[in-house]
Every structure is written in C-alpha cells, then in structure tokens.
Design a protein around this motif. Structure first.
Motif, PDB file in Angstrom:
ATOM      1  N   LEU A   1       0.827  -1.209   0.000  1.00 47.97           N
ATOM      2  CA  LEU A   1       0.000   0.000   0.000  1.00 47.97           C
ATOM      3  C   LEU A   1       0.862   1.259   0.000  1.00 47.97           C
ATOM      4  N   ALA A   2       1.961   1.218   0.734  1.00 44.79           N
ATOM      5  CA  ALA A   2       2.841   2.384   0.801  1.00 44.79           C
ATOM      6  C   ALA A   2       3.540   2.627  -0.536  1.00 44.79           C
ATOM      7  N   GLN A   3       3.769   1.567  -1.315  1.00 45.02           N
ATOM      8  CA  GLN A   3       4.376   1.737  -2.632  1.00 45.02           C
ATOM      9  C   GLN A   3       3.402   2.403  -3.596  1.00 45.02           C
ATOM     10  N   VAL A   4       2.122   2.036  -3.489  1.00 40.77           N
ATOM     11  CA  VAL A   4       1.108   2.606  -4.377  1.00 40.77           C
ATOM     12  C   VAL A   4       0.743   4.018  -3.935  1.00 40.77           C
ATOM     13  N   ARG A   5       0.545   4.201  -2.642  1.00 40.18           N
ATOM     14  CA  ARG A   5       0.151   5.497  -2.082  1.00 40.18           C
ATOM     15  C   ARG A   5       1.360   6.106  -1.378  1.00 40.18           C
ATOM     16  N   VAL A   6       2.199   6.758  -2.142  1.00 45.14           N
ATOM     17  CA  VAL A   6       3.498   7.200  -1.636  1.00 45.14           C
ATOM     18  C   VAL A   6       3.366   8.261  -0.550  1.00 45.14           C
ATOM     19  N   ARG A   7       2.437   9.180  -0.690  1.00 41.26           N
ATOM     20  CA  ARG A   7       2.324  10.292   0.249  1.00 41.26           C
ATOM     21  C   ARG A   7       1.420   9.991   1.442  1.00 41.26           C
ATOM     22  N   TYR A   8       0.941   8.770   1.578  1.00 47.81           N
ATOM     23  CA  TYR A   8       0.069   8.431   2.697  1.00 47.81           C
ATOM     24  C   TYR A   8       0.907   8.074   3.917  1.00 47.81           C
TER      25      TYR A   8
ATOM     26  N   ARG B   1      -3.467   7.104   7.424  1.00 49.45           N
ATOM     27  CA  ARG B   1      -4.247   6.899   6.200  1.00 49.45           C
ATOM     28  C   ARG B   1      -4.142   5.448   5.734  1.00 49.45           C
ATOM     29  N   LEU B   2      -2.964   4.855   5.856  1.00 54.67           N
ATOM     30  CA  LEU B   2      -2.801   3.447   5.487  1.00 54.67           C
ATOM     31  C   LEU B   2      -3.598   2.551   6.429  1.00 54.67           C
ATOM     32  N   TYR B   3      -3.694   2.948   7.685  1.00 58.50           N
ATOM     33  CA  TYR B   3      -4.511   2.207   8.645  1.00 58.50           C
ATOM     34  C   TYR B   3      -5.969   2.183   8.192  1.00 58.50           C
ATOM     35  N   ILE B   4      -6.464   3.320   7.708  1.00 57.42           N
ATOM     36  CA  ILE B   4      -7.847   3.391   7.227  1.00 57.42           C
ATOM     37  C   ILE B   4      -8.042   2.476   6.023  1.00 57.42           C
ATOM     38  N   LEU B   5      -7.067   2.462   5.118  1.00 59.94           N
ATOM     39  CA  LEU B   5      -7.165   1.577   3.951  1.00 59.94           C
ATOM     40  C   LEU B   5      -7.163   0.107   4.370  1.00 59.94           C
ATOM     41  N   LEU B   6      -6.334  -0.227   5.354  1.00 56.68           N
ATOM     42  CA  LEU B   6      -6.300  -1.609   5.842  1.00 56.68           C
ATOM     43  C   LEU B   6      -7.625  -1.998   6.494  1.00 56.68           C
ATOM     44  N   ARG B   7      -8.222  -1.070   7.238  1.00 58.28           N
ATOM     45  CA  ARG B   7      -9.516  -1.354   7.868  1.00 58.28           C
ATOM     46  C   ARG B   7     -10.586  -1.605   6.811  1.00 58.28           C
ATOM     47  N   ARG B   8     -10.538  -0.846   5.730  1.00 58.09           N
ATOM     48  CA  ARG B   8     -11.512  -1.040   4.653  1.00 58.09           C
ATOM     49  C   ARG B   8     -11.349  -2.397   3.986  1.00 58.09           C
ATOM     50  N   GLU B   9     -10.113  -2.913   3.985  1.00 57.28           N
ATOM     51  CA  GLU B   9      -9.868  -4.236   3.410  1.00 57.28           C
ATOM     52  C   GLU B   9     -10.224  -5.358   4.373  1.00 57.28           C
TER      53      GLU B   9
ATOM     54  N   ARG C   1      -0.629  -0.749  16.342  1.00 54.13           N
ATOM     55  CA  ARG C   1       0.147  -1.821  15.714  1.00 54.13           C
ATOM     56  C   ARG C   1       0.556  -1.419  14.302  1.00 54.13           C
ATOM     57  N   VAL C   2      -0.374  -0.816  13.551  1.00 63.23           N
ATOM     58  CA  VAL C   2      -0.064  -0.394  12.188  1.00 63.23           C
ATOM     59  C   VAL C   2       1.048   0.647  12.207  1.00 63.23           C
ATOM     60  N   HIS C   3       0.992   1.581  13.146  1.00 66.60           N
ATOM     61  CA  HIS C   3       2.036   2.605  13.232  1.00 66.60           C
ATOM     62  C   HIS C   3       3.384   1.988  13.607  1.00 66.60           C
ATOM     63  N   ARG C   4       3.382   1.035  14.523  1.00 67.27           N
ATOM     64  CA  ARG C   4       4.628   0.372  14.927  1.00 67.27           C
ATOM     65  C   ARG C   4       5.257  -0.354  13.742  1.00 67.27           C
ATOM     66  N   LEU C   5       4.448  -1.096  12.991  1.00 69.90           N
ATOM     67  CA  LEU C   5       4.964  -1.811  11.828  1.00 69.90           C
ATOM     68  C   LEU C   5       5.398  -0.842  10.731  1.00 69.90           C
ATOM     69  N   TYR C   6       4.666   0.238  10.596  1.00 70.79           N
ATOM     70  CA  TYR C   6       4.990   1.276   9.611  1.00 70.79           C
ATOM     71  C   TYR C   6       6.381   1.846   9.892  1.00 70.79           C
ATOM     72  N   CYS C   7       6.664   2.100  11.156  1.00 72.93           N
ATOM     73  CA  CYS C   7       7.982   2.631  11.528  1.00 72.93           C
ATOM     74  C   CYS C   7       9.070   1.571  11.380  1.00 72.93           C
ATOM     75  N   LEU C   8       8.763   0.325  11.751  1.00 79.11           N
ATOM     76  CA  LEU C   8       9.759  -0.746  11.630  1.00 79.11           C
ATOM     77  C   LEU C   8      10.129  -1.019  10.175  1.00 79.11           C
ATOM     78  N   GLU C   9       9.180  -0.840   9.273  1.00 80.12           N
ATOM     79  CA  GLU C   9       9.447  -1.046   7.854  1.00 80.12           C
ATOM     80  C   GLU C   9      10.216   0.125   7.243  1.00 80.12           C
ATOM     81  N   GLY C  10      10.347   1.215   7.985  1.00 80.14           N
ATOM     82  CA  GLY C  10      11.069   2.376   7.470  1.00 80.14           C
ATOM     83  C   GLY C  10      10.270   3.153   6.447  1.00 80.14           C
TER      84      GLY C  10
END
Length: 117
Positions: A51-58, A62-70, A78-87
């Motif tokens: 998702l971060a590759q497709v939505r570069v500026r999110y 915002r990515l958390y909202i997209l994941l919830r919709r899926e 948890r999403v923020h922690r993983l987001y930071c760990l992935e760099g």
C-alpha cells in the motif's frame, strides 16, 4: 522482569514454592507465570509495504484506514509500529523560502556615515 528472575532464583536455590517466592517478593503470581506471545506480522507488513508503494504520500493513519476497509482487524498502534519498523516514515517537507525577501527594494550603497538619501 527483575522480580521474576529473583523469584525463579529463590525457587531453584532454596526449593520453595512459587507461591511463597511471589509472596516474599510482592509479585503477582499471574505476572510470574506470564509469557509474552507475538503474532506473526509478516503478511500485514507485506500488505502495508504494498500500500505504501502505491500510495506514496500516505502516512500510517491513512494506510490504517485503507487496511480497515480491506478487513484487517488491527488497531492503529500496531499499524504505526509496523509502519515505523518497515522504514516507511514520510520525510518531512523542507520549509519554503520566505518569498517576502524577493520583493524588498535594493539597498543603495552608502557614501558617508549616517547618509539616508
């Protein structure tokens, strides 16, 4: 954590019960028996990366909202922690130059001390 190690030492060295060791150290028996379990986040990390590759500026919110919709049942922390760990942290924008400086009048070179015009 320190008390749990001390309780384990008391049980092994002095052969006392876990109940008594916890009581002496004022440690809850539930805390003594607790073992942390980590969930496997590889699939979520991979999807977050996609998702971060497709939505570069999110950002992570915002990515958390997209994941919830899926249909992903994860919370925002948890999403923020993983987001930071992935760099995937977004770079902060550089501040723009002050445009008012371009509209100032040119300064004339002064010929004498205290010369105004």
């Amino acid at each position: 954590m320190q008390r749990r190690h001390t309780a384990r030492h008391l049980i092994d060295a002095y052969r006392i019960s876990a109940r008594r060791a916890c009581r002496v150290l004022r440690l809850q028996r539930a805390s003594f028996a607790y073992q942390a379990r980590r969930r496997d986040d590889t699939v979520l990390r991979q999807r977050l990366h996609e998702l971060a590759q497709v939505r570069v500026r999110y950002g992570s919110q915002r990515l958390y909202i997209l994941l919830r919709r899926e249909g992903w049942p994860n919370n925002h922390k948890r999403v923020h922690r993983l987001y930071c760990l992935e760099g995937l942290n977004l770079r902060s924008k550089r501040p723009r130059r002050n445009r008012a400086a371009a509209h100032r009048l040119e300064r004339l070179p002064l010929g004498r001390l205290h010369q105004i015009l």
